[in-house]
Design a protein around this motif. Sequence first.
Motif, PDB file in Angstrom:
ATOM      1  N   GLY A 162      19.463  -6.355  49.812  1.00 34.23           N
ATOM      2  CA  GLY A 162      18.686  -6.042  50.213  1.00 34.23           C
ATOM      3  C   GLY A 162      17.419  -6.288  49.246  1.00 34.23           C
ATOM      4  O   GLY A 162      17.662  -7.952  49.055  1.00 34.23           O
ATOM      5  N   GLY A 163      15.608  -5.901  48.869  1.00 37.50           N
ATOM      6  CA  GLY A 163      15.736  -6.381  48.090  1.00 37.50           C
ATOM      7  C   GLY A 163      15.581  -7.333  46.595  1.00 37.50           C
ATOM      8  O   GLY A 163      15.550  -8.725  46.740  1.00 37.50           O
ATOM      9  N   MET A 164      16.755  -6.721  46.423  1.00 40.66           N
ATOM     10  CA  MET A 164      17.658  -7.935  44.951  1.00 40.66           C
ATOM     11  C   MET A 164      18.721  -8.321  45.223  1.00 40.66           C
ATOM     12  O   MET A 164      19.016  -9.091  44.730  1.00 40.66           O
ATOM     13  CB  MET A 164      17.782  -6.184  43.942  1.00 40.66           C
TER      14      MET A 164
ATOM     15  N   SER B  75      16.670 -15.566  42.944  1.00 41.84           N
ATOM     16  CA  SER B  75      14.627 -15.295  42.408  1.00 41.84           C
ATOM     17  C   SER B  75      14.752 -14.011  41.641  1.00 41.84           C
ATOM     18  O   SER B  75      13.080 -14.358  41.480  1.00 41.84           O
ATOM     19  CB  SER B  75      14.246 -15.955  44.267  1.00 41.84           C
ATOM     20  N   VAL B  76      15.105 -13.301  41.690  1.00 44.49           N
ATOM     21  CA  VAL B  76      14.167 -11.939  40.872  1.00 44.49           C
ATOM     22  C   VAL B  76      15.930 -12.092  39.683  1.00 44.49           C
ATOM     23  O   VAL B  76      15.194 -10.784  39.137  1.00 44.49           O
ATOM     24  CB  VAL B  76      15.088 -11.071  42.495  1.00 44.49           C
ATOM     25  N   VAL B  77      16.318 -12.622  38.973  1.00 46.93           N
ATOM     26  CA  VAL B  77      16.941 -12.345  38.023  1.00 46.93           C
ATOM     27  C   VAL B  77      16.459 -12.858  36.663  1.00 46.93           C
ATOM     28  O   VAL B  77      15.233 -14.189  36.581  1.00 46.93           O
ATOM     29  CB  VAL B  77      17.967 -13.315  37.582  1.00 46.93           C
ATOM     30  N   ASP B  78      15.830 -11.507  35.828  1.00 47.31           N
ATOM     31  CA  ASP B  78      14.292 -12.090  35.262  1.00 47.31           C
ATOM     32  C   ASP B  78      15.413 -10.620  33.949  1.00 47.31           C
ATOM     33  O   ASP B  78      16.377  -9.478  34.210  1.00 47.31           O
ATOM     34  CB  ASP B  78      13.343 -11.354  35.382  1.00 47.31           C
ATOM     35  N   SER B  79      14.587 -10.589  33.157  1.00 45.72           N
ATOM     36  CA  SER B  79      14.689  -9.466  31.877  1.00 45.72           C
ATOM     37  C   SER B  79      15.392  -7.513  32.323  1.00 45.72           C
ATOM     38  O   SER B  79      16.043  -7.585  31.877  1.00 45.72           O
ATOM     39  CB  SER B  79      14.028  -9.043  30.368  1.00 45.72           C
TER      40      SER B  79
END
Length: 422
Positions: free
Chosen positions: A26-28, A50-54
């Motif tokens: 999926g997108g995440m 690439s999408v690991v943030d708080s």
Amino acid sequence: MQIAPLSPHDPTELGGYELLGRIGHGGMGQVYLGESPGGEPAAVKVIKPSVVDSETRQRFAQEVEILKTIWGARIAALLDADPEADRPWLATEYIEGLDLSRHVASHGPLPSLLTASLGATLAEALATVHKQGLLHRDLKPANVLLGPNGPKIIDFGLAVFAESSVSLTAPNTVVGTPSCMPPEQANGEKPLTPAVDVYALGAVLLFATSGHLPYQAANIHVLFHQVTDPAKTPDLSGVPDELVPLLTAMLAHQAQDRPALDDVVKQCRALIEAQGFKVAQARRRLTSHTAAPTQLLDSLLPPAEAPTVPVSPAGEPEAGATAEPPAATRTGTETTRVLPPTGPDRTPTLVDHPEPQPEAAGARGPAQNPPSAPTADTGRAPSPLPAPGPPARTRGGRPRHSAQARITAQRLREAYAASATF
């Protein structure tokens, strides 16, 4: 369920689970078929680097906490997780079978008897979730897996505690799948009630029996307008006459006009018995109709080769010879709507992509990996994933977690301690 081989950029192990292949994305994140050291299969979900943030960590950690809380025969069970790892992951029970979206796309809609059985089964499962003080908030055909032991609900990534004031999304945002979303959720109303899952279940049953969702539009803004417009009624074309009253009530615009889940179960039972069947018989027919041929996990592993042992002319193993096996080898949607703040000059913006139409979702298998495309929020193509390396570890051998991960986990625990009703 189709299983694609690992790509060169995929990890081969996470949390002690050997990864055997890809089963969805999926997108995440990416979902892999994994196997524990003891041979237990698992669906291992990993957040993309690439999408690991708080915010992503918070939502992922919320899903883990939710899965720790809920239980039930129709819920895919949590096996293990580490939301604080550099690459957050969780492992759940692996269910061999198609999701409802792909099943309908491949085999056509379900007859009314089987749709009523599916409705009774899922309504009872959701009622159990609600008794534990939770809402799913993102029930859709792709989140219903049709396994060999009957349907199960997956993906509690958007689940929330009922009546909770704690939010893990930015102000003025709505997160979910608009094609299965009730009007109050699309309008950003809070707090949400169990009626949101009743509406979503109605959309799932409508899709199961007709092959389409309540509202369809190519433009996401038009779709949201259809969902929230009280004058626009859901499309019930193709629904058997006996199911029309139930689905009409479940898809009512006003939350208070929808039946409770217990009433949904009773009405589904009545529909089943009116056709001369008992509920258990209808359940068995549903499982028999939807269960996919089992794909042996052994097919993902290299074939075993007989060990070579030197022998004497007499046919006996030579002294000191041992059989050493050869080295093993292997080859290898969510939409966020930002609501306008108070003021006449602000218009909504969208993040990510809308839920694909059913026929598109059915045609796209998890084995397909389309080329990189620009994302809606950045307009840039995502960079390819770097080749994985061994996880960073401390001297004690435990995975190293970032300071941000520890802070996020602590804040999440404090939020739930303050808001949970149990």
